[in-house]
Design an enzyme around this catalytic site. Structure first.
Site, PDB file in Angstrom:
ATOM      1  N   LEU A 209       0.796  -1.199   0.159  1.00  0.00           N
ATOM      2  CA  LEU A 209       0.052   0.032  -0.414  1.00  0.00           C
ATOM      3  C   LEU A 209       0.592   1.002   0.571  1.00  0.00           C
ATOM      4  O   LEU A 209       1.872   1.071   0.797  1.00  0.00           O
ATOM      5  CB  LEU A 209      -0.201   0.115   1.104  1.00  0.00           C
ATOM      6  N   HIS A 210       0.644   1.961  -1.069  1.00  0.00           N
ATOM      7  CA  HIS A 210       0.985   2.641  -1.187  1.00  0.00           C
ATOM      8  C   HIS A 210       0.332   4.753  -1.022  1.00  0.00           C
ATOM      9  O   HIS A 210       1.026   6.182  -1.066  1.00  0.00           O
ATOM     10  CB  HIS A 210       2.537   3.058  -1.536  1.00  0.00           C
ATOM     11  N   ARG A 211      -0.333   4.279  -1.817  1.00  0.00           N
ATOM     12  CA  ARG A 211      -1.161   5.243  -1.723  1.00  0.00           C
ATOM     13  C   ARG A 211      -2.031   5.848  -1.298  1.00  0.00           C
ATOM     14  O   ARG A 211      -2.339   5.948  -0.286  1.00  0.00           O
ATOM     15  CB  ARG A 211      -2.355   4.988  -3.172  1.00  0.00           C
ATOM     16  N   ASP A 283      -2.421  -1.611  -3.480  1.00  0.00           N
ATOM     17  CA  ASP A 283      -2.475  -0.374  -4.746  1.00  0.00           C
ATOM     18  C   ASP A 283      -2.220  -0.259  -5.529  1.00  0.00           C
ATOM     19  O   ASP A 283      -2.202   1.467  -6.239  1.00  0.00           O
ATOM     20  CB  ASP A 283      -3.373   0.964  -3.610  1.00  0.00           C
TER      21      ASP A 283
END
Ligand code: UDP
Length: 364
Positions: A209-211, A283
């Site tokens: 996850l990094h958004r 994501d």
């Protein structure tokens, strides 16, 4: 001698540029002669997000590093623009090739075009139509002024035509990310955590996850992690933590059962893990393409995607950002009811080769 600048600034850019470097190398000795200048803008600079990729992907040392570093969107854009303008003033290329949808892509496109250098956009035409994503702004700005567009799918070409781009500037060539994956497939190998976590093929999940929408707010991130932890059947979930996510995780200080946080992994280890996983929760854009090619169930925690073929053809599904959606989706993976998926057209490992051949023709 044709002088080409290849622009790369962040992790997924290095994966794409690796295919272009290999395709340019393959033309050595042919009639076409290229002088390649690899420009690293310095958007990602950690060893695990940058240096490691140069090692694993056999990328040459960057010829120039603009050292843009971290900062706000405007600070990064400005640093990259000033740095790249100086690089062009010192030695102008015949063409500037940008990839993907990051700040470096947009910033270098603006600089090159204003200095009369033609720009080719690899992965042109992708659209999420989600204006809250900085990447969507980067895509639209880049595509409104670039000269040539190399697309991964027919949909991307249609998006460009709808925006008024002439047919003869659009080239459907396939996917450079897939080129690199297929080339690296024999070299994929388990990460150190394979042994320490006792991982067994098909009996663990991978999550990334990094958004900003998922990781910048504590409530959202914790909500997602809780649901992942609860609904993965007690199997280990290997979670290579992106630097952006690390900051928020540190703040939350929450350990969840079954979630195994590790440093961002090198390309070969990460894709080994994905290849043998029961499923991937992500994501990321690039990961949805890789999971599609490897036929691994992929749950995307977003409401939209600029890569619709990973959903309509591949193994990817948009789960949305509501943590409550994870349970039912993961139940389908655990019970073996996930769709099988196919491979999109021209995702055959030869996009880089097609791009170089087309550039040769355009610049001759
Ligand atoms: N990746 C990697 N190690 C990791 C996580 C991702 O090598 O720990 C690779 C992944 O295989 C893909 C790329 O990084 O090639 C995707 O990058 P990211 O998710 O940062 O960007 P996006 O694709 O969302 O733009």
């Amino acid at each position: 001698m044709t002088r080409v600048d290849l622009i790369a600034g962040v992790r997924p850019n290095f994966v794409k540029v690796a295919s272009l470097c290999a395709a340019l190398r393959a033309t050595q000795g042919n009639a076409a002669h290229w002088t390649r200048r690899l420009v690293h803008t310095g958007q990602h600079y950690d060893h695990s997000m940058s240096g490691l990729f140069f090692e694993h992907l056999g990328l040459p040392e960057p010829d120039i590093n603009l050292g843009a570093g971290s900062g706000t969107q405007a600070e990064q854009t400005a640093a990259i623009m000033v740095g790249y303008e100086n690089a062009i003033l010192a030695a102008p290329p015949d063409v500037c090739v940008v990839v993907g949808d990051v700040t470096s892509t947009m910033a270098c496109t603006i600089v090159a075009r204003k200095m009369g250098i033609p720009v080719a956009h690899v992965e042109g035409g992708m659209r999420s139509y989600d204006w809250t994503m900085p990447e969507e702004i980067n895509r639209v700005v880049t595509d409104s002024i670039a000269n040539w567009f190399f697309t991964t799918t027919r949909t991307a070409g249609e998006n460009l035509r709808r925006a008024g781009i002439e047919d003869d500037c659009i080239f459907f060539v396939g996917n450079t990310m897939v080129d690199t994956l297929l080339a690296q497939m024999p070299s994929l190998h388990p990460p150190d955590c394979w042994e320490t976590l006792g991982l067994v093929p098909g009996r663990y999940f991978v999550a990334t996850l990094h958004r900003p929408a998922n990781v910048d707010g504590e409530r959202q991130l914790v909500g997602l992690l809780q649901e992942i932890s609860r609904h993965t059947g007690g199997l280990p979930v290997v979670f290579p933590v992106h630097p952006r996510t690390a900051a928020m995780l540190k703040k939350t200080k929450r350990q969840m059962p079954h979630l195994q946080y590790v440093e961002p992994l090198g390309y070969r280890q990460f894709n080994y893990l994905v290849r043998h996983a029961m499923g991937v929760i992500t994501d990321s854009g690039g990961v949805t393409e890789e999971a599609t090619v490897m036929g691994v169930p992929c749950l995307t925690l977003r409401d939209n995607t600029e890569r619709p073929e990973t959903v309509t053809i591949g193994t990817n599904e948009l789960i949305g950002t509501n943590p409550a959606n994870l349970g039912p989706a993961l139940a389908r993976v655990l019970s073996g009811q996930w769709k099988k998926g196919g491979i999109p057209e021209l995702w055959d490992g030869r996009a880089g080769e097609r791009i170089v051949a087309e550039l040769e023709r355009l610049l001759s």
